[in-house]
Design an enzyme around this catalytic site. Structure first.
Site, PDB file in Angstrom:
ATOM      1  N   CYS A   1       1.223  11.934 -20.351  1.00  0.00           N
ATOM      2  CA  CYS A   1       1.597  11.927 -18.855  1.00  0.00           C
ATOM      3  C   CYS A   1       1.386  13.455 -18.568  1.00  0.00           C
ATOM      4  O   CYS A   1       1.214  13.613 -17.213  1.00  0.00           O
ATOM      5  CB  CYS A   1       2.999  11.565 -18.568  1.00  0.00           C
ATOM      6  SG  CYS A   1       3.317   9.794 -18.898  1.00  0.00           S
TER       7      CYS A   1
ATOM      8  N   HIS B   1       4.580  14.579 -11.444  1.00  0.00           N
ATOM      9  CA  HIS B   1       4.219  13.259 -12.257  1.00  0.00           C
ATOM     10  C   HIS B   1       5.295  12.264 -11.776  1.00  0.00           C
ATOM     11  O   HIS B   1       6.360  12.456 -11.326  1.00  0.00           O
ATOM     12  CB  HIS B   1       4.559  13.543 -13.803  1.00  0.00           C
ATOM     13  CG  HIS B   1       4.131  12.324 -14.552  1.00  0.00           C
ATOM     14  ND1 HIS B   1       3.139  11.415 -14.463  1.00  0.00           N
ATOM     15  CD2 HIS B   1       5.140  11.731 -15.562  1.00  0.00           C
ATOM     16  CE1 HIS B   1       3.535  10.300 -15.289  1.00  0.00           C
ATOM     17  NE2 HIS B   1       4.761  10.345 -15.889  1.00  0.00           N
TER      18      HIS B   1
ATOM     19  N   ASN C   1       4.196   4.436 -12.815  1.00  0.00           N
ATOM     20  CA  ASN C   1       3.840   5.388 -13.672  1.00  0.00           C
ATOM     21  C   ASN C   1       2.284   5.401 -14.418  1.00  0.00           C
ATOM     22  O   ASN C   1       2.070   4.387 -15.051  1.00  0.00           O
ATOM     23  CB  ASN C   1       4.623   5.889 -14.780  1.00  0.00           C
ATOM     24  CG  ASN C   1       4.592   6.730 -15.855  1.00  0.00           C
ATOM     25  OD1 ASN C   1       3.404   7.497 -15.712  1.00  0.00           O
ATOM     26  ND2 ASN C   1       5.463   7.286 -16.573  1.00  0.00           N
TER      27      ASN C   1
HETATM   28  O1  UT7 Z   1       5.864   9.310 -18.186  1.00  0.00           O
HETATM   29  C1  UT7 Z   1       6.769  10.006 -19.349  1.00  0.00           C
HETATM   30  C2  UT7 Z   1       8.127  10.049 -18.845  1.00  0.00           C
HETATM   31  N1  UT7 Z   1       8.945   8.992 -18.698  1.00  0.00           N
HETATM   32  C3  UT7 Z   1       9.923   8.667 -18.150  1.00  0.00           C
HETATM   33  O2  UT7 Z   1      10.302   9.903 -17.691  1.00  0.00           O
HETATM   34  C4  UT7 Z   1      10.690   7.665 -18.120  1.00  0.00           C
HETATM   35  C5  UT7 Z   1      12.251   8.019 -18.156  1.00  0.00           C
HETATM   36  N2  UT7 Z   1      13.244   7.176 -18.163  1.00  0.00           N
HETATM   37  C6  UT7 Z   1      13.424   6.462 -17.061  1.00  0.00           C
HETATM   38  O3  UT7 Z   1      12.893   6.282 -16.011  1.00  0.00           O
HETATM   39  C7  UT7 Z   1      14.627   5.345 -17.080  1.00  0.00           C
HETATM   40  O4  UT7 Z   1      15.639   5.663 -18.332  1.00  0.00           O
HETATM   41  C8  UT7 Z   1      14.395   3.856 -17.119  1.00  0.00           C
HETATM   42  C9  UT7 Z   1      13.850   3.574 -15.926  1.00  0.00           C
HETATM   43  C10 UT7 Z   1      13.254   3.552 -18.375  1.00  0.00           C
HETATM   44  C11 UT7 Z   1      15.704   3.158 -17.514  1.00  0.00           C
HETATM   45  O5  UT7 Z   1      16.774   3.231 -16.737  1.00  0.00           O
HETATM   46  P1  UT7 Z   1      18.201   3.558 -17.258  1.00  0.00           P
HETATM   47  O6  UT7 Z   1      19.054   3.645 -15.900  1.00  0.00           O
HETATM   48  O7  UT7 Z   1      18.039   4.568 -18.176  1.00  0.00           O
HETATM   49  O8  UT7 Z   1      18.337   2.184 -17.873  1.00  0.00           O
HETATM   50  P2  UT7 Z   1      18.691   1.888 -19.477  1.00  0.00           P
HETATM   51  O9  UT7 Z   1      17.622   1.809 -20.158  1.00  0.00           O
HETATM   52  O10 UT7 Z   1      20.049   2.440 -19.618  1.00  0.00           O
HETATM   53  O11 UT7 Z   1      19.037   0.247 -19.133  1.00  0.00           O
HETATM   54  C12 UT7 Z   1      20.293  -0.248 -18.587  1.00  0.00           C
HETATM   55  C13 UT7 Z   1      20.346  -1.858 -18.601  1.00  0.00           C
HETATM   56  C14 UT7 Z   1      20.203  -2.247 -20.097  1.00  0.00           C
HETATM   57  O12 UT7 Z   1      21.062  -3.361 -20.072  1.00  0.00           O
HETATM   58  P3  UT7 Z   1      22.490  -3.059 -20.750  1.00  0.00           P
HETATM   59  O13 UT7 Z   1      22.131  -2.657 -22.247  1.00  0.00           O
HETATM   60  O14 UT7 Z   1      23.220  -2.066 -19.970  1.00  0.00           O
HETATM   61  O15 UT7 Z   1      23.025  -4.512 -20.853  1.00  0.00           O
HETATM   62  C15 UT7 Z   1      18.815  -2.499 -20.192  1.00  0.00           C
HETATM   63  O16 UT7 Z   1      18.700  -3.834 -21.022  1.00  0.00           O
HETATM   64  O17 UT7 Z   1      19.150  -2.407 -17.983  1.00  0.00           O
HETATM   65  C16 UT7 Z   1      18.459  -3.212 -18.769  1.00  0.00           C
HETATM   66  N3  UT7 Z   1      16.920  -3.532 -18.487  1.00  0.00           N
HETATM   67  C17 UT7 Z   1      16.622  -4.007 -17.507  1.00  0.00           C
HETATM   68  N4  UT7 Z   1      17.392  -4.998 -16.849  1.00  0.00           N
HETATM   69  C18 UT7 Z   1      16.312  -5.543 -15.707  1.00  0.00           C
HETATM   70  C19 UT7 Z   1      15.969  -2.479 -18.977  1.00  0.00           C
HETATM   71  N5  UT7 Z   1      14.800  -2.933 -18.396  1.00  0.00           N
HETATM   72  C20 UT7 Z   1      15.145  -3.846 -17.475  1.00  0.00           C
HETATM   73  C21 UT7 Z   1      14.479  -4.476 -16.631  1.00  0.00           C
HETATM   74  N6  UT7 Z   1      15.032  -5.350 -15.531  1.00  0.00           N
HETATM   75  N7  UT7 Z   1      12.999  -4.260 -16.194  1.00  0.00           N
END
Ligand code: UT7
Length: 328
Positions: A119, A255, A285
């Site tokens: 990225c 980004h 992204n």
């Molecule tokens: O380009 C390189 C840089 N990349 C980034 O900067 C990405 C950085 N990270 C992020 O943008 C965020 O961490 C994410 C968008 C990937 C995730 O957001 P989050 O608020 O950190 O969510 P999480 O991973 O803690 O997931 C929360 C919940 C989980 O369920 P439980 O364990 O709380 O029951 C996931 O299973 O959301 C669930 N989940 C989803 N639910 C519906 C994960 N993906 C999805 C989805 N739809 N697509």
């Protein structure tokens, strides 16, 4: 650097971009996955992304973006003697996708190679091209970020596949000698890497390990935390290099990984969200393509104007991160 003619800077003469024809909404993804438009928009700000179809490749998108940048710059492809293409999704393991673009544009004989910094790839490519132009190794460059991340996504992993999209962006960069303090060009760039985190965002395959291409894997929460810290730090370094503060900057072109990262970074710098170019809602992204895609969008819609100061920044797998301050 300086030479007998004065201060040499790499000046952006024109920008361009290209997106696959097909745009896929969150609602469409929700028909195949256990996800929802509401979850994706709230957590990321993403509403849709472009996905490459058959025949749309990293090189075809890169070539289209390069042609658009050449047209905007008003220069012929034959004047390009350097192509630096940032990608983590090359057409083939080798040759470099940059050489395919070179062949498509018909500007043969100069330098052409790929940069792999995921990225942050466009920032790395810009830094390398800027150094080569200022040292006199080349005179006019195409710097391209191009990706088809849809081809390395695990479409059954809802935690990653909803986050990415395909596309390409490009700039034409030209070495110019100009004594004026407010002359256009790249003013400062800082690049970093920290390999201790290389398993937080990676692809689980490769030519020398599995012999396969592999799929993207990410520990999103941890990447998020590092992104805000590292980006704020590197933006501070670049501003210190040029003795400026966030108030001096007209536009932040970050980004486009997650709207919440963009907002948190701007907040940390005390920068108004109105100065942040945001395209993550419609591009998602696009890895190395995201910064030049956003830059081109804001140049073409008239927000970014000649003479303005634009800060570019990115963070990604490796980890790698960097920032560059440019006067347009
Ligand atoms: O380009 C390189 C840089 N990349 C980034 O900067 C990405 C950085 N990270 C992020 O943008 C965020 O961490 C994410 C968008 C990937 C995730 O957001 P989050 O608020 O950190 O969510 P999480 O991973 O803690 O997931 C929360 C919940 C989980 O369920 P439980 O364990 O709380 O029951 C996931 O299973 O959301 C669930 N989940 C989803 N639910 C519906 C994960 N993906 C999805 C989805 N739809 N697509």
């Amino acid at each position: 650097m300086t030479d007998s003619a004065g201060v040499r800077r790499s000046v952006i003469l024109g920008t361009g971009s290209a997106l696959p024809v097909r745009s896929v909404s969150n609602a469409e993804l929700a028909t195949q996955l256990d996800t929802s438009d509401e979850w994706i928009v709230t957590r990321t700000g993403i509403r849709s992304r472009h996905i490459a179809g058959e025949g749309e490749t990293t090189s075809s998108l890169a070539t289209a973006a390069a042609r658009a940048a050449l047209t905007a710059a008003g220069v012929e492809a034959s004047s390009i003697d350097l192509i630096v293409l940032a990608t983590a999704t090359p057409d083939q393991t080798f040759p470099a996708t940059a050489t395919i673009v070179q062949q498509q544009l018909g500007c043969l004989g100069g330098i052409a190679f790929d940069v792999a910094a995921v990225c942050s790839g466009f920032l790395y490519a810009l830094g390398v091209a800027d150094s080569m132009l200022r040292s006199g190794m080349a005179k006019r460059a195409l710097v391209i970020g191009a990706e088809t991340f849809s081809r390395i996504l695990d479409w059954e992993d809802r935690a990653t596949c909803v986050l990415f999209g395909d596309g390409a962006g490009a700039v034409v960069l030209s070495a110019q000698d100009n004594e004026a303090a407010d002359a256009p060009g790249i003013l400062a760039t800082r690049l970093h890497a920290d390999g201790t985190h290389n398993q937080l965002l990676f692809v689980d395959g490769g030519p020398s390990t599995t012999g396969t291409v592999g799929k993207l894997r990410m520990k999103g929460k941890e990447v998020f935390r590092h992104a805000v810290t590292n980006l704020s730090a590197v933006l501070g370094e670049v501003m210190d290099d040029v003795g400026m503060s966030p108030d001096d900057i007209d536009w932040l072109v970050p980004h486009q990984a997650n709207a919440r990262i963009l907002e948190a970074t701007a907040r940390k710098l005390n920068m108004s969200p109105d100065k942040v170019v945001m395209t993550v809602d419609r591009h998602a992204n696009t890895s190395a393509a995201s910064v030049p895609l956003a830059l081109d969008a804001a140049v073409r819609d008239g927000r970014i104007k000649p003479g303005q100061l634009v800060m570019l920044e990115a963070m990604g797998g490796g980890f790698t991160w960097g920032a560059s301050l440019v006067r347009m």
